[in-house]
Write a protein that holds these residues in place. Structure first.
Motif: not given
Ligand code: ADP
Ligand code: MG
Length: 174
Positions: A16-21, A108, A112, A150-152
Motif C-alpha cells: 500500500g505504500v505506492g511501489k507499483t504506482t 489505502r 483495497r 504520502n501524496d502526489p
C-alpha cells in the motif's frame, strides 16, 4: 554496437505504500523494465505452500530468484516487492523503501479491501518499519534510501530524483 549498462533498482515497503504506482511510472519515464514480483509469482505459480493465517500463497523465493536471474544480470530492471531479504545482494545498485504515514496507509489498505488482522498487521509493519530494517540488514546501508510516499507531490519528487539518479549512474558506468 556497445550496449549501455543500466542499473537495477529495488522498490520495497509495506503493501500500500505506492511501489507499483511509482515503479510503473518510473519505467515509462526511463525506459527501464518494470517487474512486479507478486504478479510474476502468480503467472508462474511460483508458490510453496499456503499461509492459512493470511489466506495467501507463500512465495517460493528460490524459484523467483532463478526466474529473475538472467534479467537481473542484463540490468535495467525495476523490481517491486514488499520484501527484500531473499534477493541476492549483488542484484541491486540501489534500494528504495517507500514510507507512508499510518492513517494514510490505513485508508489505502481499507479501500483495497483489507480488514481485521490483515489490515492491522500491515499498518503495524509500517509503524515498526519492518521492511526498512529488513533492507538495511540485507543491503549495504549506503544504498538503502527511504522515500516519503504520502501524496502526489511525493510521487513526482520521487520520480524526478530516481530518474536523475539513473542518468548519473549511466554516465558513471558507461
Ligand atoms: P503498493 O504497490 O506498494 O502496494 P500501490 O502503488 O498499489 O502500492 O498504491 C496503493 C494505493 O495508494 C493506490 O490506490 C495508489 O493510487 C495510492 N498511492 C500510491 N502512491 C501514492 C502517492 N504518492 N500519493 C497518493 N496516493 C498514492
Ligand atoms: Mg503493488
Amino acid at each position: 554496437m556497445k550496449i549501455m549498462k543500466r542499473p537495477n533498482i529495488l522498490l520495497t515497503g509495506t503493501p500500500g505504500v505506492g511501489k507499483t504506482t511509482l515503479g510503473k511510472e518510473l519505467a515509462q519515464r526511463t525506459g527501464l523494465t518494470y517487474i512486479n514480483v507478486g504478479d510474476l509469482a502468480k503467472e508462474g505459480q511460483l508458490f510453496d505452500g499456503y499461509d492459512e493465517e493470511y489466506q495467501c500463497p507463500i512465495l517460493d523465493e528460490d524459484r523467483v530468484v532463478d526466474e529473475l536471474e538472467d534479467q537481473m544480470t542484463e540490468g535495467g530492471m525495476i523490481v517491486d516487492y514488499h520484501g527484500c531479504d531473499f534477493f541476492p545482494e549483488r542484484w541491486f545498485h540501489i534500494v528504495f523503501v517507500l514510507r507512508t504515514d499510518n492513517t494514510n496507509l490505513y485508508n489505502r489498505l481499507e479501500s483495497r479491501g483489507y480488514t481485521g488482522k490483515k489490515l492491522q498487521d500491515n499498518v503495524q509493519c509500517e509503524i515498526f518499519q519492518t521492511i526498512y530494517e529488513e533492507a538495511v540488514e540485507a543491503y549495504k546501508e549506503e544504498i538503502v534510501h527511504q522515500l516519503p510516499s504520502n501524496d502526489p507531490d511525493d510521487l513526482e519528487r520521487n520520480l524526478e530524483q530516481i530518474a536523475q539518479w539513473i542518468e548519473q549512474w549511466m554516465k558513471d558506468n558507461n
